[in-house]
Design a protein around this motif. Structure first.
Motif, PDB file in Angstrom:
ATOM      1  N   ILE A  30       0.906  -1.321  -0.020  1.00 14.29           N
ATOM      2  CA  ILE A  30       0.032   0.053  -0.072  1.00 14.29           C
ATOM      3  C   ILE A  30       0.644   1.114   0.131  1.00 14.29           C
ATOM      4  N   ALA A  31       2.236   0.996   0.340  1.00  9.62           N
ATOM      5  CA  ALA A  31       3.188   2.302   0.272  1.00  9.62           C
ATOM      6  C   ALA A  31       2.947   2.741  -1.300  1.00  9.62           C
ATOM      7  N   GLY A  75       2.618   4.389  -7.747  1.00 11.35           N
ATOM      8  CA  GLY A  75       4.051   4.439  -8.026  1.00 11.35           C
ATOM      9  C   GLY A  75       4.746   5.109  -7.002  1.00 11.35           C
ATOM     10  N   TRP A  76       5.899   5.979  -7.041  1.00 10.45           N
ATOM     11  CA  TRP A  76       6.522   6.525  -5.993  1.00 10.45           C
ATOM     12  C   TRP A  76       6.053   8.047  -5.540  1.00 10.45           C
ATOM     13  N   GLU A  98       8.071  10.482  -2.923  1.00  9.36           N
ATOM     14  CA  GLU A  98       8.689  11.649  -3.510  1.00  9.36           C
ATOM     15  C   GLU A  98       7.706  12.640  -2.493  1.00  9.36           C
ATOM     16  N   ARG A  99       6.649  12.607  -2.074  1.00  8.62           N
ATOM     17  CA  ARG A  99       5.978  13.570  -1.125  1.00  8.62           C
ATOM     18  C   ARG A  99       6.727  13.693   0.148  1.00  8.62           C
ATOM     19  N   GLN A 157      -3.573   8.994   6.740  1.00  6.57           N
ATOM     20  CA  GLN A 157      -2.949   8.963   5.442  1.00  6.57           C
ATOM     21  C   GLN A 157      -2.222   7.501   5.261  1.00  6.57           C
ATOM     22  N   PHE A 158      -2.754   6.333   5.271  1.00 12.53           N
ATOM     23  CA  PHE A 158      -2.272   5.157   5.608  1.00 12.53           C
ATOM     24  C   PHE A 158      -1.042   4.930   4.272  1.00 12.53           C
ATOM     25  N   SER A 159      -1.394   5.192   3.151  1.00 12.61           N
ATOM     26  CA  SER A 159      -0.259   4.981   2.220  1.00 12.61           C
ATOM     27  C   SER A 159       0.938   5.670   2.475  1.00 12.61           C
TER      28      SER A 159
END
Lengths: 288, 551
Positions: A25-26, A43-44, A48-49, A253-255
């Motif tokens: 889920i990441a 994706g990433w 990035e955030r 914001q789990f992911s």
């Protein structure tokens, strides 16, 4: 033989490997209705955030600094303490000292932080009363960035020094007394005996414990840091885990928080592998 | 030896296969149950469905003929000492409705975490109950994602009390209708206008009299008074133990210093958004804000602000207010004086009018109060009995029932005289808050109490004191504050992400500026950082919805 190993294997598969499935889920936009498998891939984005967040460097810096500090201070102290304890001849005195130093280990973290707040209070705290007595200005310990890491580490030392020294005390009691007798006959001083006999005999244990400590390097005591945090010391106290807790569990914001947790785990693993390599090279003692 | 180990292997293999089959069985059961839910929500013509329907009475009490159990998740006030199931209002209501509720009540401090875990894990209760059970964002996002079911048809068919409420106050219906046109929550209505005024600044009048000082009217005078408090030993015990000024920092509207920013030309609030002449203004990067922070920094440097203001919670400040011996608290911010000081000492303190800014203007914060809260009751997609749940909550939205769930049962906390009500006297040694929560969920309940209902109650002393404070500060409140708007899911998600970082950064910086002071450079880099954190995007969203609300 292998059969005896089976329960452990099952335990690890169920509780440690199966949950890794959730790590994906990441890389997704997780929603429980769609489930882990059904959530769309991103994706990433989350990584990035995190990297672009203004918090990124502060958090990484704090996590690493607190851990290095803790390792430098909290790791050697129990060894020194055990060596000193080993020198005490009077059994009763030794036992009393041990019991007293173990005791704080059993106090719950919440209570310890409460005690810190009370002892270090700028108005009513004992420490500040002492400072004022000697003509100094009272210090607002809990609200200062500079003091945060020291308070964290040294209250940890106070709490766990006795407990962590148990292993070393046990190892020291296994040192062959013949060696000490021979050394005394040869005219070795106490210090020489500690340096030449005691330390080398517990060295393998020290190395293994060091590696194991590195294993949990990035996972600082979350509860304690979280409880000690406030707006004033946040720049020194925000670490990866408290940030994950705030964004993940409180902000839902789990992911995003899984991604941060994954970054944490990866860094930790690399550190562990590195330390293990070094240990292997120099001492032939290693985890694998 | 060999034989034995074979036996062992077989035994363990069997054990494992058992375990695995048990797991898969559980899974199957789960799936069936899941599909059952789906059926229940669609038209559903199975025998089970019919049997269920025939058990439900369409109107009147009890709601069901044979007892039905529902599971609710709710918050619990720290003042409530009994579990929900033991509260008198709950027991009475169960007897009336024949619906049993399994309460999963979580103390309000740790609720947020628990709630998010419930939604992340997907094992939902039948409903979320209470004013704090879900926040606006939850209702929108989880409604949008399908966790919560739309209620408008259920209300139409089963809920006359709620329908009447929406007819009486159409603005509330509008307030709970999401941008997709659905209603995902029954709002909580508590129309006590004094609740729009939350914080008040109290000062020790007795100390002022002892020192021969008038009530401070400007920020300079306030500073001088605090200095006198610190230096001239107004409590007369020859120890410099006075705390000139204390508050609770960090998001606390009731006990924070937000309103005092008004003395520098512009109020501040936890969202740092105000409306000026029909324009949305962000406060925390403007000169007025900076001036206020500089002022507080000066007070801090002079030792006039209690340093623990930044770390303390309600218990700690209350301990200072109620300390044994002579009072030590000079000025503080709070909901009312009695909560911090206790009823006797409170008489020595007076509320201070907003300090005048350089133009002589006085401002004090106004909030939305609790007259309308979107959260109250939301039914989840996991519920097999949405009709029972809606009838259950509708029965509670009847006037007297709502009153009892909020203030406590008649006979304990309320006394009924004809069609008027009196508050029962508070037992010795209990605060009103504790008394209110002895037999009812109190301020955590879902309810609809209108102005008309409150008019039937003879006000208690606590309420009268609060009303007096409200009347005192009312003239200084702004005409317009950011309206209650309904964001759509995408904007809301974006707002959440932006706010997490941005607001904690502003909070942190304000504290640092006050305690350590700041230079022009610090200020510039702070403003630049706000921009980097996408402040403009946040303001865009807010002003878009503000403009929409004006039309």
């Amino acid at each position: 033989m292998y059969l005896l190993f089976l329960p452990v294997l099952i335990y690890f598969v169920i509780f440690h490997y199966w949950p890794m499935y959730g790590l994906q889920i990441a890389f997704k936009e997780y929603s429980a209705i769609r489930g882990i498998g059904g959530s769309p891939w991103t994706g990433w984005t989350h990584f990035e955030r995190f990297y672009q967040s203004s918090q990124f460097w502060i958090i990484i810096k704090n996590t690493v600094l607190i851990n290095v500090y803790e390792l430098l201070v909290a790791f050697p102290i129990p060894i020194l303490f055990a060596l000193l304890l080993n020198q005490i001849g009077n059994e009763r005195f030794k036992k009393t000292v041990q019991t007293i130093t173990y005791a704080p280990h059993f106090i719950s973290i919440v209570v310890v932080v409460g005690m810190l707040h009370i002892f270090l209070s700028p108005r009513t705290g004992m420490l500040n009363h002492l400072l004022v007595l000697f003509g100094a200005e009272p210090v607002f310990f809990m609200g200062s960035e500079g003091w945060f890491k020291s308070i964290f580490v040294f209250s940890g030392v106070w709490q766990n020094m006795g407990w962590s020294s148990i292993v070393y005390v046990a190892a020291l009691s296994g040192v062959n007394p013949d060696m000490h007798e021979a050394a005394v006959m040869d005219g070795a001083s106490k210090l020489q005996r500690i340096m030449r006999i005691d330390l080398p005999s517990i060295q393998p244990i020290i190395v293994i414990l060091l590696i194991m400590n590195i294993g949990s390097f990035m996972s600082v005591g979350f509860e304690k840091i979280y409880l000690m945090q406030n707006a004033l010391n946040l720049d020194a106290s925000e670490v990866i885990q408290t940030y994950v807790y705030k964004t993940g569990l409180l902000g839902a914001q789990f992911s995003y928080s899984t991604a941060i947790g994954l970054v944490n785990a990866v860094i930790n693993f690399m550190l562990l592998a590195a330390v293990n390599q070094v240990a292997k090279k120099y001492k032939q003692t290693s985890l694998w | 030896m060999n034989k034995r180990s074979y036996k062992g292997k077989i035994t363990i293999l069997m054990a494992i296969s058992l375990l695995l089959s048990a797991c898969s069985n559980a899974n199957n059961a789960g799936n069936e149950e899941g599909s059952g839910h789906a059926n229940a929500n669609s038209v559903g013509s199975s025998a089970v469905q019919e049997e269920r329907d025939s058990n439900i009475n369409k109107e009147g009490l009890p709601i069901v003929k044979e007892k039905v159990s529902l599971q609710f998740v709710t918050t619990m006030s720290p003042l409530q000492k009994k579990p929900y199931a033991d509260l008198q209002v709950v027991k009475d209501f169960e007897a009336k409705t024949n619906v049993h509720i399994d309460w999963d009540a979580v103390p309000s401090e740790s609720y947020k975490e628990k709630k998010n875990l419930i939604f992340a894990g997907g094992s939902l209760p039948d409903a979320f109950y209470g004013i704090n059970a879900l926040d606006d964002a939850d209702v929108t996002l989880y409604g949008d994602q399908g966790y919560l079911i739309p209620l408008e048809d259920l209300i139409e068919a089963y809920a006359p009390n709620i329908k009447r409420l929406f007819e009486l106050r159409p603005e509330y219906k509008e307030g709970v209708t999401s941008s997709d046109g659905h209603i995902y929550s029954i709002p909580t209505i508590h129309e006590q206008d004094q609740l729009t005024q939350e914080d008040a600044l109290f000062i020790n009048k007795k100390w002022l009299d002892t020192l021969g000082l008038p009530l401070p009217a400007t920020v300079e005078q306030f500073e001088q008074v605090l200095q006198a408090f610190k230096q001239k030993d107004p409590n007369g015990n020859n120890i410099a133990d006075e705390i000139p000024f204390s508050f609770i920092y960090g998001g606390a509207r009731q006990d924070g210093i937000y309103s005092m920013f008004g003395s520098f030309g512009r109020l501040d609030n936890p969202d740092h958004l105000v409306i000026e002449n029909g324009q949305l203004v962000f406060t925390a990067d403007k000169p007025a804000y900076r001036e206020a922070v500089e002022y507080f920094n000066r007070l801090y440097q002079e030792g006039l602000i209690d340093p623990e203001s930044f770390t303390q919670d309600t218990q700690v400040i209350t301990a200072k207010g109620k300390n044994e011996g002579v009072p030590i608290l000079g000025a503080f911010v709070g909901w009312n004086a009695a909560n911090v000081l206790g009823p006797e000492r409170a008489a020595d303190y007076v509320a201070l009018a907003p300090l005048k800014d350089s133009n002589g203007n006085q401002l004090w914060n106004k909030y939305h109060g609790s007259s309308f809260t979107r959260s109250g009751f939301s039914i989840t997609s996991a519920s097999k009995y949405p009709e029972v749940a809606i009838r259950w909550i509708d029965a509670q939205y009847e006037e007297e029932e709502s009153l009892q769930w909020s203030s406590g049962p008649i006979g304990v906390n309320l006394i009924k005289n004809g069609d008027r009500y009196d508050y029962a006297p508070i037992p010795e040694g209990k605060s009103y808050g504790e008394f209110r929560h002895t037999e009812a969920p109190g301020n955590q309940s879902a309810r609809a109490i209108l102005r008309e209902t409150f008019a039937k109650i003879n006000e208690s002393e606590t309420n009268l004191a609060k009303i007096a404070l409200w009347n005192f500060y009312k003239p200084y409140q702004p005409k317009e504050i950011y309206p209650l708007v309904v964001f759509d899911a995408a904007d809301l998600e974006r707002l959440n992400i932006l706010k997490t970082d941005l607001y904690s950064y502003i909070d942190k910086k304000q504290a640092q500026f006050i305690v350590k002071g700041f230079t022009q450079e610090d200020w510039d880099s702070y403003v630049k950082e706000l921009e980097k954190m996408n402040l403009n995007e946040l303001l865009d969203i807010y002003s878009r919805y503000y403009d929409k609300s004006k039309r």
